[in-house]
Motif scaffolding. Structure first.
Motif, PDB file in Angstrom:
ATOM      1  N   ALA A  86       0.835  -1.208   0.000  1.00 32.55           N
ATOM      2  CA  ALA A  86       0.000   0.000   0.000  1.00 32.55           C
ATOM      3  C   ALA A  86       0.868   1.255   0.000  1.00 32.55           C
ATOM      4  O   ALA A  86       0.558   2.243  -0.682  1.00 32.55           O
ATOM      5  CB  ALA A  86      -0.921  -0.008   1.213  1.00 32.55           C
ATOM      6  N   MET A  87       1.977   1.244   0.750  1.00 28.62           N
ATOM      7  CA  MET A  87       2.889   2.379   0.769  1.00 28.62           C
ATOM      8  C   MET A  87       3.596   2.547  -0.570  1.00 28.62           C
ATOM      9  O   MET A  87       3.821   3.666  -1.041  1.00 28.62           O
ATOM     10  CB  MET A  87       3.930   2.203   1.887  1.00 28.62           C
ATOM     11  CG  MET A  87       3.401   2.540   3.251  1.00 28.62           C
ATOM     12  SD  MET A  87       3.069   4.314   3.371  1.00 28.62           S
ATOM     13  CE  MET A  87       1.840   4.323   4.661  1.00 28.62           C
ATOM     14  N   ILE A  88       3.949   1.448  -1.191  1.00 24.19           N
ATOM     15  CA  ILE A  88       4.633   1.496  -2.484  1.00 24.19           C
ATOM     16  C   ILE A  88       3.750   2.156  -3.538  1.00 24.19           C
ATOM     17  O   ILE A  88       4.219   2.945  -4.362  1.00 24.19           O
ATOM     18  CB  ILE A  88       5.038   0.064  -2.910  1.00 24.19           C
ATOM     19  CG1 ILE A  88       6.243  -0.390  -2.075  1.00 24.19           C
ATOM     20  CG2 ILE A  88       5.339  -0.016  -4.404  1.00 24.19           C
ATOM     21  CD1 ILE A  88       6.564  -1.855  -2.208  1.00 24.19           C
ATOM     22  N   LYS A  89       2.457   1.860  -3.513  1.00 24.85           N
ATOM     23  CA  LYS A  89       1.532   2.446  -4.479  1.00 24.85           C
ATOM     24  C   LYS A  89       1.453   3.962  -4.345  1.00 24.85           C
ATOM     25  O   LYS A  89       1.234   4.671  -5.321  1.00 24.85           O
ATOM     26  CB  LYS A  89       0.140   1.836  -4.303  1.00 24.85           C
ATOM     27  CG  LYS A  89       0.039   0.388  -4.729  1.00 24.85           C
ATOM     28  CD  LYS A  89      -1.359  -0.155  -4.471  1.00 24.85           C
ATOM     29  CE  LYS A  89      -1.450  -1.624  -4.868  1.00 24.85           C
ATOM     30  NZ  LYS A  89      -2.797  -2.189  -4.586  1.00 24.85           N
ATOM     31  N   ARG A  90       1.646   4.474  -3.126  1.00 26.77           N
ATOM     32  CA  ARG A  90       1.529   5.909  -2.877  1.00 26.77           C
ATOM     33  C   ARG A  90       2.853   6.643  -3.000  1.00 26.77           C
ATOM     34  O   ARG A  90       2.907   7.872  -2.868  1.00 26.77           O
ATOM     35  CB  ARG A  90       0.958   6.130  -1.473  1.00 26.77           C
ATOM     36  CG  ARG A  90      -0.432   5.568  -1.277  1.00 26.77           C
ATOM     37  CD  ARG A  90      -0.831   5.581   0.192  1.00 26.77           C
ATOM     38  NE  ARG A  90      -0.766   6.911   0.757  1.00 26.77           N
ATOM     39  CZ  ARG A  90      -0.808   7.160   2.072  1.00 26.77           C
ATOM     40  NH1 ARG A  90      -0.889   6.167   2.932  1.00 26.77           N
ATOM     41  NH2 ARG A  90      -0.766   8.403   2.512  1.00 26.77           N
ATOM     42  N   ALA A  91       3.934   5.915  -3.264  1.00 25.56           N
ATOM     43  CA  ALA A  91       5.266   6.524  -3.262  1.00 25.56           C
ATOM     44  C   ALA A  91       5.507   7.388  -4.486  1.00 25.56           C
ATOM     45  O   ALA A  91       5.020   7.096  -5.582  1.00 25.56           O
ATOM     46  CB  ALA A  91       6.325   5.428  -3.185  1.00 25.56           C
ATOM     47  N   ASP A  92       6.268   8.459  -4.305  1.00 24.07           N
ATOM     48  CA  ASP A  92       6.777   9.226  -5.430  1.00 24.07           C
ATOM     49  C   ASP A  92       8.066   8.599  -5.948  1.00 24.07           C
ATOM     50  O   ASP A  92       8.410   8.735  -7.121  1.00 24.07           O
ATOM     51  CB  ASP A  92       7.048  10.675  -5.010  1.00 24.07           C
ATOM     52  CG  ASP A  92       5.767  11.405  -4.640  1.00 24.07           C
ATOM     53  OD1 ASP A  92       4.896  11.531  -5.512  1.00 24.07           O
ATOM     54  OD2 ASP A  92       5.646  11.835  -3.480  1.00 24.07           O
ATOM     55  N   LEU A  93       8.768   7.921  -5.044  1.00 23.77           N
ATOM     56  CA  LEU A  93       9.995   7.227  -5.415  1.00 23.77           C
ATOM     57  C   LEU A  93      10.155   6.004  -4.517  1.00 23.77           C
ATOM     58  O   LEU A  93       9.925   6.085  -3.314  1.00 23.77           O
ATOM     59  CB  LEU A  93      11.210   8.159  -5.254  1.00 23.77           C
ATOM     60  CG  LEU A  93      12.535   7.639  -5.811  1.00 23.77           C
ATOM     61  CD1 LEU A  93      12.495   7.609  -7.337  1.00 23.77           C
ATOM     62  CD2 LEU A  93      13.695   8.507  -5.340  1.00 23.77           C
ATOM     63  N   ILE A  94      10.544   4.875  -5.119  1.00 25.60           N
ATOM     64  CA  ILE A  94      10.741   3.632  -4.362  1.00 25.60           C
ATOM     65  C   ILE A  94      12.221   3.315  -4.339  1.00 25.60           C
ATOM     66  O   ILE A  94      12.851   3.158  -5.390  1.00 25.60           O
ATOM     67  CB  ILE A  94       9.976   2.458  -5.006  1.00 25.60           C
ATOM     68  CG1 ILE A  94       8.483   2.775  -5.105  1.00 25.60           C
ATOM     69  CG2 ILE A  94      10.197   1.171  -4.227  1.00 25.60           C
ATOM     70  CD1 ILE A  94       7.724   1.876  -6.058  1.00 25.60           C
ATOM     71  N   LEU A  95      12.788   3.242  -3.149  1.00 23.75           N
ATOM     72  CA  LEU A  95      14.184   2.854  -2.995  1.00 23.75           C
ATOM     73  C   LEU A  95      14.215   1.366  -2.652  1.00 23.75           C
ATOM     74  O   LEU A  95      13.948   0.960  -1.524  1.00 23.75           O
ATOM     75  CB  LEU A  95      14.853   3.682  -1.893  1.00 23.75           C
ATOM     76  CG  LEU A  95      16.297   3.316  -1.542  1.00 23.75           C
ATOM     77  CD1 LEU A  95      17.181   3.296  -2.780  1.00 23.75           C
ATOM     78  CD2 LEU A  95      16.859   4.288  -0.506  1.00 23.75           C
ATOM     79  N   LEU A  96      14.502   0.540  -3.650  1.00 15.76           N
ATOM     80  CA  LEU A  96      14.566  -0.903  -3.457  1.00 15.76           C
ATOM     81  C   LEU A  96      15.932  -1.246  -2.897  1.00 15.76           C
ATOM     82  O   LEU A  96      16.958  -1.044  -3.554  1.00 15.76           O
ATOM     83  CB  LEU A  96      14.339  -1.627  -4.784  1.00 15.76           C
ATOM     84  CG  LEU A  96      14.556  -3.147  -4.763  1.00 15.76           C
ATOM     85  CD1 LEU A  96      13.600  -3.817  -3.769  1.00 15.76           C
ATOM     86  CD2 LEU A  96      14.392  -3.738  -6.150  1.00 15.76           C
ATOM     87  N   LEU A  97      15.948  -1.764  -1.669  1.00 19.78           N
ATOM     88  CA  LEU A  97      17.211  -2.107  -1.023  1.00 19.78           C
ATOM     89  C   LEU A  97      17.436  -3.609  -1.143  1.00 19.78           C
ATOM     90  O   LEU A  97      16.595  -4.426  -0.737  1.00 19.78           O
ATOM     91  CB  LEU A  97      17.183  -1.687   0.451  1.00 19.78           C
ATOM     92  CG  LEU A  97      18.561  -1.578   1.115  1.00 19.78           C
ATOM     93  CD1 LEU A  97      19.413  -0.516   0.425  1.00 19.78           C
ATOM     94  CD2 LEU A  97      18.425  -1.233   2.598  1.00 19.78           C
ATOM     95  N   LEU A  98      18.569  -3.959  -1.720  1.00 22.09           N
ATOM     96  CA  LEU A  98      18.970  -5.348  -1.908  1.00 22.09           C
ATOM     97  C   LEU A  98      20.202  -5.619  -1.066  1.00 22.09           C
ATOM     98  O   LEU A  98      20.834  -4.691  -0.551  1.00 22.09           O
ATOM     99  CB  LEU A  98      19.253  -5.607  -3.393  1.00 22.09           C
ATOM    100  CG  LEU A  98      18.114  -5.250  -4.359  1.00 22.09           C
ATOM    101  CD1 LEU A  98      18.635  -5.142  -5.780  1.00 22.09           C
ATOM    102  CD2 LEU A  98      16.991  -6.281  -4.260  1.00 22.09           C
ATOM    103  N   GLU A  99      20.571  -6.892  -0.939  1.00 20.71           N
ATOM    104  CA  GLU A  99      21.737  -7.245  -0.134  1.00 20.71           C
ATOM    105  C   GLU A  99      22.775  -7.938  -0.991  1.00 20.71           C
ATOM    106  O   GLU A  99      22.447  -8.820  -1.802  1.00 20.71           O
ATOM    107  CB  GLU A  99      21.333  -8.157   1.023  1.00 20.71           C
ATOM    108  CG  GLU A  99      22.504  -8.521   1.932  1.00 20.71           C
ATOM    109  CD  GLU A  99      22.094  -9.407   3.098  1.00 20.71           C
ATOM    110  OE1 GLU A  99      22.982  -9.828   3.859  1.00 20.71           O
ATOM    111  OE2 GLU A  99      20.892  -9.682   3.243  1.00 20.71           O
ATOM    112  N   ALA A 100      24.025  -7.519  -0.820  1.00 27.47           N
ATOM    113  CA  ALA A 100      25.110  -8.144  -1.569  1.00 27.47           C
ATOM    114  C   ALA A 100      25.247  -9.604  -1.137  1.00 27.47           C
ATOM    115  O   ALA A 100      25.368  -9.899   0.049  1.00 27.47           O
ATOM    116  CB  ALA A 100      26.425  -7.401  -1.321  1.00 27.47           C
ATOM    117  N   GLY A 101      25.187 -10.512  -2.106  1.00 31.95           N
ATOM    118  CA  GLY A 101      25.278 -11.932  -1.805  1.00 31.95           C
ATOM    119  C   GLY A 101      24.362 -12.731  -2.710  1.00 31.95           C
ATOM    120  O   GLY A 101      24.023 -12.306  -3.819  1.00 31.95           O
TER     121      GLY A 101
END
Length: 516
Positions: free
Chosen positions: A142-157
Motif C-alpha cells: 500500500a505504501m509502495i503504491k503511494r510513493a513518489d519514489l521507491i528505494l529498493l534495497l537489496l543485499e550483496a550476496g
C-alpha cells in the motif's frame, strides 16, 4: 508446513517503460483532501533552486519509500537518513511491521521518508506469525503504491526467491524504482552484487547503510529523481499538534490511530505486541493539522522479554519528549492498571497535556450513572491529576472522536499560551491579598514577583526570600490559582521557587566584584 514456492517469474530482457502512475498508484481520496486543505492560503510553491532550512516546517513533501525483503538493512538506512534511531534495528528478520514515517533532509532537501516491513515469501501456514507477515506485506505494498519514489534495497550476496518475487511485484511502478545494494562496505561483494543487473535495472548503487559508504551519492540520486516544485513552507500555525497514543497492549491504540488518519497504516490485531515501531500519520480537523503517533503497548518490565519489545517500549516512552498531548488509552472492559499510572507519571513529569481515553465504551452500560462512577474512580486513582480530561470513546465505531479532538485542541492552546510578566504580577498581588502567606517567628518569607519561563511545557518561577520556608500547601495554592485564573486549567503546570536577593545583598555583591 511451509507454503509452496511460487513459479520463478520470467525476467528475460524486461524493457523499462514509463508507467502512467495516475492509474497505477492513485493516492487515496483522504490524502488528496488533506493535501488540498494544507495548501490553501500558503506561500508560492518552491522552485528547484529553492534553499531549504532544517529549522522550517514544510508541506507537500515528496514521499520516498524504502522497500525490500527482511534484514537487508532498511531500518538502518532509514535511521541514517533521518539522523536519529527512530526505526528499530535488530538482526531478527521481520522486526519492522508497521510503516514508519519521518521528515528527513536528503542532500539538503526535505522528503517524507517511509520505512516498510520486509517482504517474506516463506510463511508458516496457520500460525499467528504467518498472519502478521501477510499484513506486513499488505501494508508495504500500500505504501509502495503511494510513493513518489521507491528505494529498493537489496543485499550483496546470493539472490533469493524473495528478492525475485518482490522485484516482480514492483514492475508496475518500475519508473519510480531506484535500486541500491547494501552491505558493500569497502567494496565487499560488489562483483557478486552486479548479478542484480539481470533484472533490468538501469543502474545499481553499492552502499553501506551502517558504515556510510556512498550514501551521499545515493542521496544525490534520490533528489535528482524527485519533484520539489510543490513543496511549500508552512507557517507557525501550520505546525501540527503532535498526539502520542499510549497505553497497555490491546487497548485500541492502533484502531484509534487508523480512525484518526482515515487509513490502515497501523496493523490491528488481538495479538499483544503487534505494534513495534512508532508509527506516524497526519490528518486535519477543525482547521488544525495533527500528527498522530501510534506506539507499542507498554507492559510491565517482568513481561518484556524479547529484545525487540524492549526497544519498542523504550521508543514509545521517548515519544513523550516530542509530543504535545498524550491520549492515554484505558480499556473500559478491564479498567485501570499500574502501567497506566506509570505512563501518566512519565507524561506529567514532561509537562505534556494528558487525556484519559476510556476506550471500548460501547461495551459498557450507557447510563450517565455508570460514566459518572467511572470518572470518579479514575479521579481517585489519579488524585494529583484531577484537572486532566476523562472522555468515553469507541475507536472501533468512531463514537466520541469529535469530543476527543476538540479537547486536544483546547489543551494545545493552553500548552502554547504565554502570559506577559506584568499581567502575571498583577495576578500575583491579587492572590497574595486574597490568601496572605503564613508568617511566624520560625516561618518567614516574602514573595516578590513571578515570571513564565516556558510554554509547552508550561512553567513559572516565583522569586521569594527564603524560598525553603514556603509551605508546600501555599505552593499548591499558587499552582491552583495559575490554572484557574490564567487559563491553564486542563494541563500540568510546573512552578519553581527561587531565592530573590535584597538590595543590600545586590549592593554587597557589586562591591565585592569591584574590589576583585
Amino acid at each position: 508446513m511451509k507454503k509452496s514456492r511460487k513459479q520463478k517469474p520470467d525476467f528475460s530482457k524486461p524493457k523499462p517503460q514509463k508507467v502512467d502512475m495516475t492509474e497505477q498508484a492513485e493516492p487515496i481520496a483522504d490524502d488528496k483532501k488533506h493535501d488540498s486543505a494544507l495548501s490553501a492560503d500558503l506561500p508560492q510553491q518552491s522552485s528547484p533552486e529553492t534553499e531549504f532550512s532544517r529549522d522550517k516546517y514544510y508541506l507537500n513533501l515528496p514521499r520516498v519509500v524504502i522497500a525490500g525483503r527482511p534484514n537487508v538493512g532498511k531500518s538502518t538506512l532509514f535511521n541514517n537518513f533521518v539522523g536519529k534511531r527512530q526505526a528499530i534495528v535488530d538482526p531478527t528478520p521481520g522486526v519492522t511491521r508497521d510503516p514508519v514515517e519521518s521528515q528527513a533532509f536528503i542532500a539538503g532537501k526535505p522528503v517524507l521518508l517511509v520505512d516498510t516491513g520486509g517482504f517474506k515469501l516463506e510463511r508458516d501456514i496457520g500460525t499467528m506469525e504467518a498472519v502478521m507477515d501477510e499484513l506486513v506485506v499488505e501494508k508495504s505494498l500500500a505504501m509502495i503504491k503511494r510513493a513518489d519514489l521507491i528505494l529498493l534495497l537489496l543485499e550483496a550476496g546470493t539472490i533469493t526467491g524473495e528478492d525475485e518475487e518482490f522485484i516482480a511485484l514492483l514492475r508496475p511502478y518500475w519508473s519510480k524504482v531506484i535500486a541500491a545494494v547494501n552491505k558493500c562496505e569497502g567494496g565487499r561483494n560488489e562483483s557478486v552484487a552486479w548479478n542484480y543487473m539481470q533484472y533490468g535495472f538501469e543502474n545499481l548503487l553499492f552502499i553501506s547503510a551502517e558504515h556510510g559508504d556512498h550514501i551521499p551519492e545515493l542521496q544525490q540520486t534520490i533528489t535528482e529523481r524527485l519533484d520539489f516544485s510543490h513543496v511549500q513552507e508552512g507557517t507557525e500555525k501550520d505546525r501540527p499538534i503532535k498526539i502520542a497514543i499510549l497505553g497497555k497492549p490491546n487497548t485500541g491504540k492502533s484502531t484509534l490511530s487508523n480512525r484518526l488518519t482515515h487509513s490502515e497504516k497501523s496493523i490491528v490485531s488481538d495479538y499483544a505486541g503487534t505494534t513495534r515501531d512508532v508509527v506516524e500519520g497526519e490528518f486535519t480537523y477543525g482547521g488544525r493539522n495533527f500528527e498522530v503517533v501510534d506506539t507499542a503497548g507498554i507492559r510491565r518490565k517482568a513481561k518484556v522479554k524479547a529484545d525487540v519489545e524492549y526497544y519498542s517500549v523504550n521508543r514509545a516512552i521517548k515519544t513523550l519528549d516530542e509530543c504535545d498531548v498524550v491520549f492515554l488509552m484505558i480499556d473500559a472492559q478491564e479498567g485501570l492498571a499500574e502501567q497506566d499510572k506509570k505512563i501518566c507519571s512519565l507524561a506529567y513529569e514532561r509537562g505534556r497535556g494528558i487525556i484519559f481515553v476510556l476506550n471500548k465504551w460501547d461495551t459498557q452500560d450507557q447510563s450517565r450513572k455508570t460514566l459518572k462512577a467511572t470518572v470518579e474512580y479514575t479521579r481517585t486513582m489519579f488524585g494529583h491529576m484531577n484537572w486532566a480530561p476523562i472522555l468515553p470513546l469507541s475507536a472501533l465505531k468512531g463514537e466520541g472522536i469529535k469530543d476527543l479532538l476538540n479537547t486536544a485542541i483546547t489543551l494545545y492552546e493552553q500548552l502554547t499560551r504565554k502570559v506577559e510578566t506584568s499581567a502575571l504580577n498583577n495576578a500575583l498581588k491579587d492572590w497574595l491579598l486574597r490568601y496572605p502567606p503564613p508568617a511566624s517567628r520560625s516561618i518567614h518569607f516574602k514573595i516578590r514577583y513571578m515570571t513564565q519561563t516556558s510554554s509547552n511545557p508550561v512553567s513559572f518561577i516565583i522569586f521569594a526570600t527564603s524560598p525553603d520556608n514556603v509551605p508546600e500547601s501555599y505552593v499548591t495554592y499558587l499552582k491552583n490559582r495559575i490554572r484557574e485564573d490564567l487559563g491553564f486549567d486542563q494541563i500540568p503546570v510546573q512552578l519553581e521557587l527561587k531565592a530573590s536577593r535584597t538590595r543590600w545583598e545586590k549592593r554587597n555583591q557589586e562591591r565585592s566584584q569591584e574590589n576583585n
